[in-house]
Design a protein around this motif. Structure first.
Motif: not given
Length: 610
Positions: A512-519, A554-561, A568-574
């Protein structure tokens, strides 16, 4: 939903009953097909795959194959018109089907026999479900409507072990190893990234790291030049032309400040002023850093109250003049500059003519306006009339809404000139540019990627115009409800029918756009864009196959999620970006968290063995 590709497994569900197509369970059923329920805890619904077999005048035909048994959907031409699954026979037209989208019903289809045009329908209910039969087409019969539901994505990752506390009757405590909800990258994941590392305790949202807050300006999530950033924004850009990305932030009082990259994944601790704000700065000013002249030096471009202001970089790296030179009294948010608003009027910096210099293109209320840049770096004044009375906000210009109808500039014909591509309610429209720089009236070229087909908003369903192959035409890639959808460009301003190429990164898979980024970004350096998603567990990458298809993520990095286990990254702050901060030609992951700036370096093919 577009027709899925043959690699995807899917359930075929009746729109009338919500029940799934499957084989009748009764003995000696002879492959008879029915629709029935599959309760939780019971056997899983049967899954099917669509394999294209021909593309003739009557349209693309498919063989519909059981993903487990390999048997196919078959029309035995029986008197009762019952449909069955049967052994595949090469070239048998009774096993070929057309999948016909239902107009005005996003994601619903008729499944039509290639021989006689009869369609799948529901017969009389029986003890083991309702039989599936062939009947004459009836556009008002809901029982003839079907939807495809993709299977869960096959993801590559390993569970994480954690120490779980145990309480005992005598108040003592002990611990045991237990599976965590978190995941970690699987060994050998390609491409792979290093662990997330805090490299700079500045530019973060915490007060100790500067207390940065964005005003919500209309900037590109990938941080690419030609898009716009507003006050409080942080992003990455090559400020020197050295080939690696530096940190840039916009402060209300200081203007643009930077911490240059050191080339090793870290940044200078000292923050310096890159560019002072223009006279009488406004919170509505938009800013970008981009090479406008083709001299490999970045320029600062500001959309201000008075219009477009430009500061060019001199030989010592200074941007002059300090507040920018007013080069065009247009495209600004002040009344004297046209009253352009970020939430209504998209503006682009792009080389529309192929001369190596960036021009300014904007979609206002009444249509498209263009200012070309000449050899001396001057921008031409706007004409008295828009170059095209389309793609504008007002109803007379099409009623295009910034939050609902994305618009792009791209060369759809290969002639070196940019055309205008837009996704409206009913689908994709294209306006071609000719040799004289004139834009033709828009043509309706594709009945997908519009609100009528379920693409509800720009944020929830991102769409991009990009080449999925290094030598092909530009394609449309979108993150739809069921996953990633691609429509390949034909090179003549039109596009092939869209296909669902990956059952991931969509709403059905929890994105969802409120939780995740896609590039989309080339993370391996092979020249083809890959899909990168910042999900719950961390960063997922789906590698491009180079033909418009993508491998399972594939999960390539267990961070920034989003999950706490992943930071605990948030779309509106991070804000998070993909950019080359080392100068090795491969994008790294950079995120602006609470305490500061985090980096995960791209390790793909970094090390060699003899």
């Amino acid at each position: 939903m577009p027709v899925p590709t043959k690699e995807l497994k899917l359930e075929i569900v009746s729109a009338a009953t919500g029940k799934t197509l499957c084989v009748k369970a009764a003995p000696n059923a002879d492959g008879t097909l029915v629709v029935r329920d599959f309760p939780d805890g019971g056997p899983s619904p049967e899954q099917w795959q669509l394999t294209p077999v021909q593309a003739a005048q009557d349209g693309q035909a498919y063989v519909i194959r059981n993903a487990v048994s390999g048997k196919v959907l078959d029309n035995p031409a029986a008197a009762d018109r019952g449909v069955r699954q049967w052994d595949a026979a090469a070239g048998k037209t009774g096993q070929q089907w057309h999948v016909v989208p239902i107009e005005g019903e996003a994601g619903l289809y008729f499944i039509e026999g290639a021989t006689d045009g009869a369609v799948l329908d529901l017969g009389d209910p029986g003890e083991d479900g309702t039989r599936v039969v062939l009947r004459e087409y009836d556009d008002s019969a809901e029982s003839q409507q079907w939807r495809f539901v993709t299977a869960e994505p096959e993801r590559t990752s390993d569970p994480v072990l954690r120490w779980a506390p145990l309480s005992h009757w005598n108040s003592r405590r002990s611990w045991r190893l237990a599976l965590s909800t978190a995941l970690r990258p699987a060994p050998g994941a390609t491409p792979s990234f290093s662990d997330m590392l805090l490299v700079l305790q500045q530019f973060g949202s915490d007060q100790d790291a500067g207390g940065w807050e964005s005003d919500g300006a209309n900037r590109s999530p990938s941080g690419q030049p030609g898009w716009w950033a507003g006050r409080g924004a942080r992003f990455l850009a090559d400020t020197t032309g050295a080939g690696r990305a530096d940190i840039v932030g916009l402060k209300p009082t200081k203007g643009a400040v930077t911490s240059p990259s050191r080339g090793d994944g870290t940044f200078d601790d000292d923050e310096r002023v890159l560019h002072q704000p223009p006279p009488s700065p406004s919170p509505a000013d938009l800013w970008t850093l981009v090479d406008t002249t083709g001299d490999d030096k970045p320029d600062v471009v500001v959309l201000s109250t008075a219009g477009v202001r430009v500061s060019r970089q001199d030989e010592d790296g200074t941007f002059v003049p300090a507040g920018g030179k007013l080069v065009l009294k247009a495209f600004g948010h002040g009344k004297q500059a046209g009253g352009w608003l970020a939430d209504k009027h998209p503006r682009f910096l792009a080389d529309t003519t192929g001369d190596g210099r960036l021009d300014i293109v904007g979609c206002h209320d009444d249509g498209v306006w263009v200012s070309l840049q000449d050899e001396e770096g001057k921008f031409s004044p706007l004409a008295d009339e828009p170059v095209l009375r389309a793609f504008g906000h007002d109803e007379e210009a099409g009623g295009w809404l910034a939050d609902k109808h994305p618009r792009f500039l791209g060369d759809t014909t290969g002639d070196g000139r940019l055309d205008i591509v837009g996704c409206h309610d009913d689908g994709v429209w294209v306006s071609l540019q000719d040799e004289d720089g004139t834009f033709a009236d828009p043509l309706y070229v594709l009945d997908d990627f519009g609100a009528d087909q379920g693409w509800s908003s720009v944020e929830e369903h991102p769409r991009v115009l990009v080449r999925t192959t290094s030598d092909g035409a530009v394609d449309i890639v979108g993150f739809g409800s069921q996953g990633v959808v691609v429509s390949r460009g034909r090179g003549d301003g039109t596009f092939e029918p869209s296909k669902l190429v990956l059952n991931d990164f969509g709403l059905a898979q929890g994105w969802t756009s409120g939780k995740h980024l896609r590039f989309l970004a080339d993370v391996t350096g092979d020249g083809n864009p890959d899909i990168v998603g910042f999900g719950d567990e961390g960063v997922w990458v789906s590698h491009s196959r180079g033909d418009g298809q993508f491998e399972q993520a594939q999960l390539v990095c267990r961070g920034f999620g989003y999950n706490e286990d992943a930071g605990g990254w948030r779309v509106d702050r991070h804000p998070r970006f993909l950019a080359d901060v080392t100068g090795d030609g491969r994008v790294d992951i950079v995120g602006f968290g609470g305490p500061g700036v985090y980096v995960a370096r791209n390790l793909f093919r970094r090390f060699r063995t003899r």
